[in-house]
Structure formats: structure tokens, C-alpha cells
Design a protein around this motif. Structure first.
Motif, PDB file in Angstrom:
ATOM      1  N   MET A 151       0.839  -1.181   0.000  1.00 55.80           N
ATOM      2  CA  MET A 151       0.000   0.000   0.000  1.00 55.80           C
ATOM      3  C   MET A 151       0.884   1.245   0.000  1.00 55.80           C
ATOM      4  O   MET A 151       1.806   1.343   0.798  1.00 55.80           O
ATOM      5  N   LYS A 152       0.621   2.176  -0.890  1.00 57.90           N
ATOM      6  CA  LYS A 152       1.390   3.414  -0.949  1.00 57.90           C
ATOM      7  C   LYS A 152       1.149   4.240   0.312  1.00 57.90           C
ATOM      8  O   LYS A 152       0.106   4.138   0.944  1.00 57.90           O
ATOM      9  N   GLN A 153       2.121   5.096   0.637  1.00 59.76           N
ATOM     10  CA  GLN A 153       1.990   5.952   1.816  1.00 59.76           C
ATOM     11  C   GLN A 153       0.727   6.793   1.731  1.00 59.76           C
ATOM     12  O   GLN A 153       0.018   6.961   2.712  1.00 59.76           O
ATOM     13  N   THR A 154       0.404   7.311   0.553  1.00 61.51           N
ATOM     14  CA  THR A 154      -0.790   8.137   0.399  1.00 61.51           C
ATOM     15  C   THR A 154      -2.046   7.326   0.698  1.00 61.51           C
ATOM     16  O   THR A 154      -2.932   7.793   1.403  1.00 61.51           O
ATOM     17  N   GLU A 155      -2.099   6.113   0.190  1.00 67.11           N
ATOM     18  CA  GLU A 155      -3.254   5.247   0.453  1.00 67.11           C
ATOM     19  C   GLU A 155      -3.350   4.911   1.939  1.00 67.11           C
ATOM     20  O   GLU A 155      -4.437   4.901   2.512  1.00 67.11           O
ATOM     21  N   LEU A 156      -2.210   4.637   2.552  1.00 67.32           N
ATOM     22  CA  LEU A 156      -2.173   4.330   3.977  1.00 67.32           C
ATOM     23  C   LEU A 156      -2.630   5.526   4.799  1.00 67.32           C
ATOM     24  O   LEU A 156      -3.432   5.381   5.735  1.00 67.32           O
ATOM     25  N   SER A 157      -2.139   6.714   4.446  1.00 69.54           N
ATOM     26  CA  SER A 157      -2.550   7.934   5.147  1.00 69.54           C
ATOM     27  C   SER A 157      -4.043   8.177   4.993  1.00 69.54           C
ATOM     28  O   SER A 157      -4.723   8.574   5.943  1.00 69.54           O
ATOM     29  N   MET A 158      -4.548   7.941   3.803  1.00 71.07           N
ATOM     30  CA  MET A 158      -5.983   8.142   3.557  1.00 71.07           C
ATOM     31  C   MET A 158      -6.813   7.145   4.364  1.00 71.07           C
ATOM     32  O   MET A 158      -7.812   7.510   4.984  1.00 71.07           O
ATOM     33  N   LYS A 159      -6.378   5.885   4.398  1.00 74.34           N
ATOM     34  CA  LYS A 159      -7.099   4.851   5.147  1.00 74.34           C
ATOM     35  C   LYS A 159      -7.169   5.199   6.627  1.00 74.34           C
ATOM     36  O   LYS A 159      -8.238   5.239   7.227  1.00 74.34           O
ATOM     37  N   TRP A 160      -5.994   5.456   7.229  1.00 76.36           N
ATOM     38  CA  TRP A 160      -5.958   5.731   8.670  1.00 76.36           C
ATOM     39  C   TRP A 160      -6.516   7.105   9.004  1.00 76.36           C
ATOM     40  O   TRP A 160      -7.071   7.316  10.089  1.00 76.36           O
ATOM     41  N   GLY A 161      -6.396   8.055   8.072  1.00 72.27           N
ATOM     42  CA  GLY A 161      -7.016   9.363   8.273  1.00 72.27           C
ATOM     43  C   GLY A 161      -8.530   9.245   8.374  1.00 72.27           C
ATOM     44  O   GLY A 161      -9.169   9.882   9.213  1.00 72.27           O
ATOM     45  N   ALA A 162      -9.124   8.408   7.533  1.00 71.27           N
ATOM     46  CA  ALA A 162     -10.572   8.194   7.568  1.00 71.27           C
ATOM     47  C   ALA A 162     -10.999   7.545   8.886  1.00 71.27           C
ATOM     48  O   ALA A 162     -12.011   7.938   9.484  1.00 71.27           O
ATOM     49  N   ILE A 163     -10.223   6.576   9.359  1.00 73.10           N
ATOM     50  CA  ILE A 163     -10.528   5.925  10.634  1.00 73.10           C
ATOM     51  C   ILE A 163     -10.420   6.933  11.775  1.00 73.10           C
ATOM     52  O   ILE A 163     -11.295   7.001  12.647  1.00 73.10           O
ATOM     53  N   ALA A 164      -9.356   7.749  11.773  1.00 76.49           N
ATOM     54  CA  ALA A 164      -9.166   8.757  12.826  1.00 76.49           C
ATOM     55  C   ALA A 164     -10.285   9.786  12.803  1.00 76.49           C
ATOM     56  O   ALA A 164     -10.805  10.176  13.860  1.00 76.49           O
ATOM     57  N   ARG A 165     -10.664  10.243  11.617  1.00 79.02           N
ATOM     58  CA  ARG A 165     -11.768  11.215  11.523  1.00 79.02           C
ATOM     59  C   ARG A 165     -13.060  10.630  12.082  1.00 79.02           C
ATOM     60  O   ARG A 165     -13.783  11.294  12.819  1.00 79.02           O
ATOM     61  N   LYS A 166     -13.357   9.388  11.739  1.00 76.76           N
ATOM     62  CA  LYS A 166     -14.581   8.749  12.225  1.00 76.76           C
ATOM     63  C   LYS A 166     -14.592   8.673  13.753  1.00 76.76           C
ATOM     64  O   LYS A 166     -15.614   8.888  14.391  1.00 76.76           O
ATOM     65  N   MET A 167     -13.428   8.389  14.332  1.00 75.31           N
ATOM     66  CA  MET A 167     -13.336   8.273  15.794  1.00 75.31           C
ATOM     67  C   MET A 167     -13.312   9.618  16.510  1.00 75.31           C
ATOM     68  O   MET A 167     -13.833   9.737  17.615  1.00 75.31           O
ATOM     69  N   LEU A 168     -12.667  10.636  15.883  1.00 77.47           N
ATOM     70  CA  LEU A 168     -12.346  11.855  16.627  1.00 77.47           C
ATOM     71  C   LEU A 168     -13.073  13.114  16.193  1.00 77.47           C
ATOM     72  O   LEU A 168     -13.271  14.025  17.007  1.00 77.47           O
ATOM     73  N   LEU A 169     -13.450  13.206  14.932  1.00 76.68           N
ATOM     74  CA  LEU A 169     -14.049  14.444  14.433  1.00 76.68           C
ATOM     75  C   LEU A 169     -15.361  14.752  15.157  1.00 76.68           C
ATOM     76  O   LEU A 169     -16.214  13.872  15.325  1.00 76.68           O
ATOM     77  N   ASN A 170     -15.476  15.981  15.634  1.00 67.06           N
ATOM     78  CA  ASN A 170     -16.653  16.486  16.350  1.00 67.06           C
ATOM     79  C   ASN A 170     -16.854  15.862  17.731  1.00 67.06           C
ATOM     80  O   ASN A 170     -17.902  16.047  18.339  1.00 67.06           O
ATOM     81  N   ARG A 171     -15.877  15.131  18.216  1.00 66.69           N
ATOM     82  CA  ARG A 171     -15.927  14.617  19.581  1.00 66.69           C
ATOM     83  C   ARG A 171     -15.530  15.750  20.520  1.00 66.69           C
ATOM     84  O   ARG A 171     -14.824  16.684  20.137  1.00 66.69           O
ATOM     85  N   LYS A 172     -15.942  15.659  21.737  1.00 61.29           N
ATOM     86  CA  LYS A 172     -15.594  16.647  22.752  1.00 61.29           C
ATOM     87  C   LYS A 172     -14.783  15.954  23.846  1.00 61.29           C
ATOM     88  O   LYS A 172     -15.128  14.849  24.275  1.00 61.29           O
ATOM     89  N   ILE A 173     -13.695  16.603  24.263  1.00 60.49           N
ATOM     90  CA  ILE A 173     -12.911  16.093  25.386  1.00 60.49           C
ATOM     91  C   ILE A 173     -13.645  16.499  26.659  1.00 60.49           C
ATOM     92  O   ILE A 173     -13.851  17.681  26.920  1.00 60.49           O
ATOM     93  N   VAL A 174     -14.069  15.505  27.441  1.00 64.89           N
ATOM     94  CA  VAL A 174     -14.844  15.779  28.654  1.00 64.89           C
ATOM     95  C   VAL A 174     -14.042  15.510  29.924  1.00 64.89           C
ATOM     96  O   VAL A 174     -14.512  15.795  31.015  1.00 64.89           O
ATOM     97  N   GLY A 175     -12.843  14.963  29.777  1.00 64.76           N
ATOM     98  CA  GLY A 175     -11.993  14.700  30.927  1.00 64.76           C
ATOM     99  C   GLY A 175     -10.542  14.548  30.495  1.00 64.76           C
ATOM    100  O   GLY A 175     -10.268  14.123  29.369  1.00 64.76           O
ATOM    101  N   VAL A 176      -9.644  14.914  31.396  1.00 66.36           N
ATOM    102  CA  VAL A 176      -8.206  14.774  31.164  1.00 66.36           C
ATOM    103  C   VAL A 176      -7.578  14.350  32.481  1.00 66.36           C
ATOM    104  O   VAL A 176      -7.869  14.941  33.530  1.00 66.36           O
ATOM    105  N   ARG A 177      -6.746  13.319  32.416  1.00 64.89           N
ATOM    106  CA  ARG A 177      -6.052  12.839  33.615  1.00 64.89           C
ATOM    107  C   ARG A 177      -4.865  11.997  33.180  1.00 64.89           C
ATOM    108  O   ARG A 177      -4.653  11.782  31.996  1.00 64.89           O
ATOM    109  N   TYR A 178      -4.086  11.544  34.128  1.00 65.31           N
ATOM    110  CA  TYR A 178      -3.026  10.577  33.849  1.00 65.31           C
ATOM    111  C   TYR A 178      -3.550   9.175  34.142  1.00 65.31           C
ATOM    112  O   TYR A 178      -4.543   9.005  34.873  1.00 65.31           O
ATOM    113  N   LEU A 179      -2.913   8.161  33.546  1.00 65.69           N
ATOM    114  CA  LEU A 179      -3.316   6.775  33.769  1.00 65.69           C
ATOM    115  C   LEU A 179      -3.404   6.454  35.257  1.00 65.69           C
ATOM    116  O   LEU A 179      -2.598   6.930  36.056  1.00 65.69           O
ATOM    117  N   LEU A 180      -4.347   5.617  35.595  1.00 64.22           N
ATOM    118  CA  LEU A 180      -4.498   5.117  36.957  1.00 64.22           C
ATOM    119  C   LEU A 180      -3.609   3.891  37.145  1.00 64.22           C
ATOM    120  O   LEU A 180      -3.198   3.250  36.172  1.00 64.22           O
TER     121      LEU A 180
END
Length: 81
Positions: free
Chosen positions: A1-30
Motif C-alpha cells: 500500500m502506498k503511503q498516500t493510500e495508507l494515510s488516507m485509510k488511517w485518516g478516515a478511521i481517525a476522523r470517524k473516531m475523533l471528528l466532532n468529539r468533545k474532550i470531557v476529561g483529562v487525567r493521567y493513567l491510573l
């Protein structure tokens, strides 16, 4: 898979997971989360409004906690502790 194709694939996955999400908490690992991951260090955890958590690792195999780098000159890194 070309780098561009790989970037597009993982970019789409990241957008689906993160786009328009809101950060509601921040902490360090327990303690129990570190133990579950087999890590000796803590990293920042971002808690999203859909219940998912995002946290950095030193690699994509999850071998150790990772730092978060920023473009903020007053706080350029959120360190592993």
C-alpha cells in the motif's frame, strides 16, 4: 500500500473516531490501567464524550507510555511521568 493510500485509510478511521468529539476529561493513567497495559509509566488520558479514551504510546505495539507534544510555546510537551 502506498503511503498516500495508507494515510488516507488511517485518516478516515481517525476522523470517524475523533471528528466532532468533545474532550470531557483529562487525567493521567491510573495504577490499574498501567498494570493492565504492563506499563511502568503514566501518560495523559483524554476522555471523550462517547466514553472512548485516547492516550499516547511510544509505539503502535503499546510497549510503553508516550508523551504528547504540542505547538504551545508555554507547554510544548505533556510528559510521561
Amino acid at each position: 500500500m502506498k503511503q498516500t493510500e495508507l494515510s488516507m485509510k488511517w485518516g478516515a478511521i481517525a476522523r470517524k473516531m475523533l471528528l466532532n468529539r468533545k474532550i470531557v476529561g483529562v487525567r493521567y493513567l491510573l495504577d490499574e490501567e498501567m498494570e493492565m497495559l504492563g506499563w511502568d509509566d503514566r501518560c495523559v488520558v483524554l476522555i471523550l464524550d462517547d466514553g472512548n479514551m485516547i492516550f499516547p504510546s511510544c509505539d503502535d505495539e503499546g510497549n510503553r507510555a508516550g508523551a504528547l507534544f504540542t505547538n504551545n510555546s508555554d507547554q510544548p510537551v505533556l510528559p510521561v511521568i
